[in-house]
Design an enzyme around this catalytic site. Structure first.
Site, PDB file in Angstrom:
ATOM      1  N   CYS A  18     -45.844   0.997  16.197  1.00  0.00           N
ATOM      2  CA  CYS A  18     -45.865   0.161  17.271  1.00  0.00           C
ATOM      3  C   CYS A  18     -46.957  -0.837  17.446  1.00  0.00           C
ATOM      4  O   CYS A  18     -47.118  -1.752  17.531  1.00  0.00           O
ATOM      5  CB  CYS A  18     -45.762   1.081  18.503  1.00  0.00           C
ATOM      6  SG  CYS A  18     -44.214   2.037  18.750  1.00  0.00           S
TER       7      CYS A  18
ATOM      8  N   VAL B 298     -36.878   7.548  16.429  1.00  0.00           N
ATOM      9  CA  VAL B 298     -36.079   7.197  17.729  1.00  0.00           C
ATOM     10  C   VAL B 298     -34.860   7.761  17.688  1.00  0.00           C
ATOM     11  O   VAL B 298     -34.464   8.434  18.561  1.00  0.00           O
ATOM     12  CB  VAL B 298     -36.389   5.772  18.230  1.00  0.00           C
ATOM     13  CG1 VAL B 298     -35.301   5.444  19.132  1.00  0.00           C
ATOM     14  CG2 VAL B 298     -37.790   5.225  18.196  1.00  0.00           C
TER      15      VAL B 298
ATOM     16  N   THR C  24     -37.690  -2.626  13.341  1.00  0.00           N
ATOM     17  CA  THR C  24     -38.076  -4.001  13.791  1.00  0.00           C
ATOM     18  C   THR C  24     -39.692  -4.266  13.349  1.00  0.00           C
ATOM     19  O   THR C  24     -40.354  -4.318  14.062  1.00  0.00           O
ATOM     20  CB  THR C  24     -38.169  -3.996  15.345  1.00  0.00           C
ATOM     21  OG1 THR C  24     -38.762  -3.290  16.014  1.00  0.00           O
ATOM     22  CG2 THR C  24     -36.760  -3.996  15.618  1.00  0.00           C
TER      23      THR C  24
ATOM     24  N   ARG D  92     -47.090   4.947   8.342  1.00  0.00           N
ATOM     25  CA  ARG D  92     -46.831   3.493   8.313  1.00  0.00           C
ATOM     26  C   ARG D  92     -47.789   2.906   9.037  1.00  0.00           C
ATOM     27  O   ARG D  92     -48.210   3.195   9.955  1.00  0.00           O
ATOM     28  CB  ARG D  92     -45.358   3.398   9.328  1.00  0.00           C
ATOM     29  CG  ARG D  92     -44.132   3.851   8.496  1.00  0.00           C
ATOM     30  CD  ARG D  92     -42.756   3.743   9.498  1.00  0.00           C
ATOM     31  NE  ARG D  92     -43.017   4.625  10.655  1.00  0.00           N
ATOM     32  CZ  ARG D  92     -41.965   4.493  11.520  1.00  0.00           C
ATOM     33  NH1 ARG D  92     -41.162   3.953  11.525  1.00  0.00           N
ATOM     34  NH2 ARG D  92     -42.179   5.413  12.546  1.00  0.00           N
TER      35      ARG D  92
ATOM     36  N   ASP E 155     -26.531   6.393   9.474  1.00  0.00           N
ATOM     37  CA  ASP E 155     -27.677   5.887   8.748  1.00  0.00           C
ATOM     38  C   ASP E 155     -27.248   5.410   7.716  1.00  0.00           C
ATOM     39  O   ASP E 155     -26.529   5.759   6.704  1.00  0.00           O
ATOM     40  CB  ASP E 155     -28.992   6.947   8.861  1.00  0.00           C
ATOM     41  CG  ASP E 155     -30.307   6.339   8.627  1.00  0.00           C
ATOM     42  OD1 ASP E 155     -30.994   6.386   9.563  1.00  0.00           O
ATOM     43  OD2 ASP E 155     -30.487   5.589   7.398  1.00  0.00           O
TER      44      ASP E 155
HETATM   45  N1  LIG Z   1     -41.549   5.755  16.156  1.00  0.00           N
HETATM   46  C1  LIG Z   1     -42.202   5.569  17.239  1.00  0.00           C
HETATM   47  O1  LIG Z   1     -42.858   6.396  17.785  1.00  0.00           O
HETATM   48  C2  LIG Z   1     -41.150   4.560  18.023  1.00  0.00           C
HETATM   49  C3  LIG Z   1     -41.644   4.680  19.519  1.00  0.00           C
HETATM   50  C4  LIG Z   1     -40.973   3.757  20.243  1.00  0.00           C
HETATM   51  C5  LIG Z   1     -40.319   2.480  19.934  1.00  0.00           C
HETATM   52  N2  LIG Z   1     -39.983   2.602  18.302  1.00  0.00           N
HETATM   53  C6  LIG Z   1     -39.141   1.646  17.917  1.00  0.00           C
HETATM   54  O2  LIG Z   1     -37.842   2.049  17.678  1.00  0.00           O
HETATM   55  C7  LIG Z   1     -37.319   1.404  16.533  1.00  0.00           C
HETATM   56  C8  LIG Z   1     -36.700   2.382  15.297  1.00  0.00           C
HETATM   57  O3  LIG Z   1     -38.099   3.060  14.879  1.00  0.00           O
HETATM   58  P1  LIG Z   1     -38.417   4.364  14.132  1.00  0.00           P
HETATM   59  O4  LIG Z   1     -39.608   4.768  14.196  1.00  0.00           O
HETATM   60  O5  LIG Z   1     -37.292   5.264  14.511  1.00  0.00           O
HETATM   61  O6  LIG Z   1     -37.940   3.789  12.614  1.00  0.00           O
HETATM   62  P2  LIG Z   1     -37.564   4.874  11.488  1.00  0.00           P
HETATM   63  O7  LIG Z   1     -38.209   3.929  10.068  1.00  0.00           O
HETATM   64  O8  LIG Z   1     -38.149   6.314  11.549  1.00  0.00           O
HETATM   65  O9  LIG Z   1     -35.949   5.017  11.293  1.00  0.00           O
HETATM   66  C9  LIG Z   1     -35.180   4.211  11.168  1.00  0.00           C
HETATM   67  C10 LIG Z   1     -33.807   4.462  10.416  1.00  0.00           C
HETATM   68  O10 LIG Z   1     -33.059   3.457  10.519  1.00  0.00           O
HETATM   69  C11 LIG Z   1     -32.301   3.373   9.383  1.00  0.00           C
HETATM   70  N3  LIG Z   1     -31.648   2.021   9.298  1.00  0.00           N
HETATM   71  C12 LIG Z   1     -32.142   0.748   8.877  1.00  0.00           C
HETATM   72  N4  LIG Z   1     -31.504   0.075   8.990  1.00  0.00           N
HETATM   73  C13 LIG Z   1     -30.322   0.459   9.392  1.00  0.00           C
HETATM   74  C14 LIG Z   1     -28.859   0.096   9.494  1.00  0.00           C
HETATM   75  N5  LIG Z   1     -28.542  -1.369   9.468  1.00  0.00           N
HETATM   76  N6  LIG Z   1     -27.958   1.109   9.694  1.00  0.00           N
HETATM   77  C15 LIG Z   1     -28.064   2.206   9.970  1.00  0.00           C
HETATM   78  N7  LIG Z   1     -29.419   2.832   9.500  1.00  0.00           N
HETATM   79  C16 LIG Z   1     -30.249   1.707   9.383  1.00  0.00           C
HETATM   80  C17 LIG Z   1     -33.230   3.601   8.438  1.00  0.00           C
HETATM   81  O11 LIG Z   1     -32.785   4.212   7.067  1.00  0.00           O
HETATM   82  C18 LIG Z   1     -34.193   4.626   8.930  1.00  0.00           C
HETATM   83  O12 LIG Z   1     -33.694   6.128   8.737  1.00  0.00           O
HETATM   84  C19 LIG Z   1     -38.360   0.284  15.914  1.00  0.00           C
HETATM   85  O13 LIG Z   1     -37.865  -0.820  16.699  1.00  0.00           O
HETATM   86  C20 LIG Z   1     -39.497   0.697  16.751  1.00  0.00           C
HETATM   87  O14 LIG Z   1     -40.460  -0.164  16.894  1.00  0.00           O
HETATM   88  C21 LIG Z   1     -40.369   3.358  17.594  1.00  0.00           C
END
Ligand SMILES: NC(=O)c1ccc[n+]([C@@H]2O[C@H](COP(=O)([O-])OP(=O)(O)OC[C@H]3O[C@@H](n4cnc5c(N)ncnc54)[C@H](O)[C@@H]3O)[C@@H](O)[C@H]2O)c1
Length: 401
Positions: free
Chosen positions: A257, A11, A83, A325, A29
Site C-alpha cells: 500500500c 484481502v 494493483t 513485498r 484464484d
Molecule cells: N495487503 C493489504 O494489506 C491490503 C490492504 C488494503 C488494500 N489492499 C489492496 O487489495 C488488493 C489485493 O491485494 P492483496 O494484498 O490481497 O494481494 P495478494 O497479492 O495478497 O493477492 C492477490 C491474489 O490475486 C490473485 N490473482 C491475481 N490476478 C488474478 C485474476 N485475474 N484472477 C484471479 N486471481 C487473481 C493472485 O494469484 C493472488 O493470490 C490490492 O489492490 C491492494 O492494494 C491490500
C-alpha cells in the site's frame, strides 16, 4: 447469497472467511498452488486461521477454485486482485482487467460487482464497468460498487468486523445492495456520495501515511545532525495532547500500500494537470533512507564496508508478518552490495527471499535491523554482532537512527 471473491490473497481470503459465516463463498484464484492449499484447509495469510478455513470448508460454505465457470450465478462478486505499479511507477491494472474478463465471460446472471482493490478514482466507472460489459452478453445488467479494503494484515484489534468500511455504488440501487452485503459481517458502514470519493479516500489515507513517514525520516536525519535522539524528541512532541500524531522513522516504507497507492494518486493528479509535489518528494525521501542508513553505518566504519560481513535482521516489510513485498530491506541490501559488503539476512518469519534461505542470526561483523518481529529477541540481536545498527528504535543499546 452466493459470493465469489476474485483473488485469494491478503484481502480476498480475509473477506472470504468473514463472508463465509453468512454466505456461500467461492474463492477464485488463478494460482493453482494457493487454491490447492486453501482446499486442504491451509491458510497462507497471517490473521486467517487455518482452523476457521477448515470449519467453513467442512460446512460447505467455502471452496477455492481455479475454474472461472464456478463463479456463474453469483449474487455478489468481489474483486480483490493486485494493483501494482509498472516499471516506470505508473498504475498497472492488468490484474483488474483480467478479473473483469473472468467476470464478464462467466457471470451469466445479474449480480453486484464490488471492487476492493485499491485504484485511482474512476476505476469502477470508467474501467471495471465497461471492461466487464465488453466481455458479457449484451442483455446482462450488473450493479457496480466500490468498497476499498482497509485490512491491516497481522492486526487483531481492528478487523473486518469493527473497521469502518467506506462504500458507494454507481447507482442508488447498487449502494443499497452493497450495504446489504457488508452489513452481514461489518458493524460500521460509511456511505459516500460517489465511487470516486471512496476510491480517493483510500488513496489519501495511505498518502497521508507516506508523507508523514517521509517527514519523520527527514527529521531523523536532522536530529542526528543536531546530536539529539530522534526518539526522545518524538516522545517529547507526542506529549502534546492535540494536533500531533507520532510516526516512527525507518529504513523506508514497504508493503503493497504505502509505497504504491500514493503513486496512483499522483497519476490522477498528473492526468488532471495538478501538481503532486508532496507525494513525489515523500516517495523520494523514503526511497533515499536505504542509502542514508548504509552511509551512517559506513561512517562508523572509517568510510568503507568493503569486505565486511553484514547481516540484515528482519526482511519483512513490517513486524509480525512474512510479507516481503516492496520491503525496504531490498534497497538496503542493494546499497550494501554496491559498497562491497558481503550480505546475508535473517528473519524469524520469512524462510526464503530473493532466492536465498534465512540465515542463523549472528556470525557477521555488522547487523542492520530493518524489521524486528515480536518473536525475535532484541537482546539476542544486540549480541549477534560487534556492531548493530537499529532502524526500528526497539534494540536498546544499538547504534540507531
Ligand atoms: N495487503 C493489504 O494489506 C491490503 C490492504 C488494503 C488494500 N489492499 C489492496 O487489495 C488488493 C489485493 O491485494 P492483496 O494484498 O490481497 O494481494 P495478494 O497479492 O495478497 O493477492 C492477490 C491474489 O490475486 C490473485 N490473482 C491475481 N490476478 C488474478 C485474476 N485475474 N484472477 C484471479 N486471481 C487473481 C493472485 O494469484 C493472488 O493470490 C490490492 O489492490 C491492494 O492494494 C491490500
Amino acid at each position: 447469497m452466493k459470493v465469489s471473491i476474485i483473488g485469494q490473497g491478503y484481502v480476498g481470503l480475509t473477506i472470504s472467511v468473514f463472508a463465509a459465516e453468512h454466505h456461500t463463498v467461492v474463492g477464485f484464484d488463478k494460482n493453482q498452488g494457493v487454491v490447492d492449499a486453501l482446499n486442504a484447509g491451509i491458510s497462507h495469510i497471517e490473521g486467517v486461521d487455518s482452523d476457521d478455513l477448515k470449519k467453513w470448508i467442512t460446512a460447505g460454505k467455502f471452496k477455492a477454485t481455479t475454474n472461472p465457470a464456478d463463479i456463474a450465478d453469483s449474487e455478489v462478486v468481489v474483486i480483490a486482485v493486485p494493483t501494482p505499479l509498472s516499471k516506470d511507477r505508473k498504475p498497472d491494472l492488468v490484474f483488474v482487467e483480467a478479473a473483469c474478463k473472468t467476470i464478464g465471460e462467466n457471470l451469466k446472471t445479474p449480480g453486484l460487482i464490488i471492487n476492493e482493490s485499491t485504484s485511482f478514482p474512476g476505476t469502477v466507472r470508467n474501467l471495471i464497468k465497461p471492461e466487464i460489459e465488453k466481455h458479457s452478453q449484451a442483455s446482462i445488467d450488473h450493479l457496480y460498487a466500490v468498497s476499498p479494503e482497509r485490512v491491516d494484515p497481522g492486526r487483531t484489534d481492528w478487523n473486518q468486523k469493527n473497521t469502518p468500511r467506506l462504500y458507494a455504488g454507481l447507482t442508488a440501487e447498487a449502494s443499497m445492495a452493497v450495504r446489504d452485503f457488508y452489513s452481514t459481517f461489518c458493524d460500521n458502514l460509511v456511505e459516500v456520495s460517489s465511487p470516486e470519493v471512496a476510491e480517493s479516500a483510500k488513496l489519501f489515507e495511505n498518502t497521508f501515511r507516506q508523507v508523514n513517514i517521509a517527514l519523520v525520516n527527514e527529521f531523523a536525519q536532522i536530529a542526528h545532525a543536531l546530536g539529539i535522539s530522534v526518539y526522545e524528541t518524538l516522545d517529547a512532541a507526542a506529549t502534546k495532547p492535540y494536533g500531533f500524531m507520532k510516526f516512527m522513522p525507518s529504513a523506508g516504507v514497504g508493503g503493497h500500500c504505502i509505497p504504491v497507492d500514493p503513486s496512483y494518486l499522483a497519476h490522477t493528479a498528473a492526468e488532471l494537470g495538478v501538481p503532486a509535489t508532496f507525494i513525489e518528494r515523500a516517495n523520494e525521501v523514503n526511497l533515499e533512507m536505504a542509502k542514508y542508513v548504509v552511509d551512517r553505518v559506513k561512517a562508523d566504519h572509517a568510510g568503507s564496508l568493503s569486505g565486511k560481513k553484514v547481516q540484515i535482521v528482519g526482511v519483512a516489510y513490517k513486524p509480525n508478518v512474512a510479507d516481503v513485498r516492496e520491503t525496504p530491506a531490498e534497497p538496503v541490501v542493494e546499497e550494501l552490495k554496491r559498497s562491497g559488503a558481503i550480505v546475508s539476512w535473517s528473519d524469524d518469519l520469512v524462510s526464503s527471499w530473493m532466492g536465498e534461505k534465512s540465515a542463523q542470526l549472528g556470525g557477521c561483523d555488522i547487523a542492520i535491523v530493518v524489521t524486528l518481529h515480536s518473536v525475535t529477541s532484541a537482546t539476542d540481536v544486540l549480541k549477534s554482532a560487534p556492531y548493530v545498527f537499529d532502524t526500528t528504535g526497539k534494540v536498546k543499546g544499538a547504534h540507531s537512527l
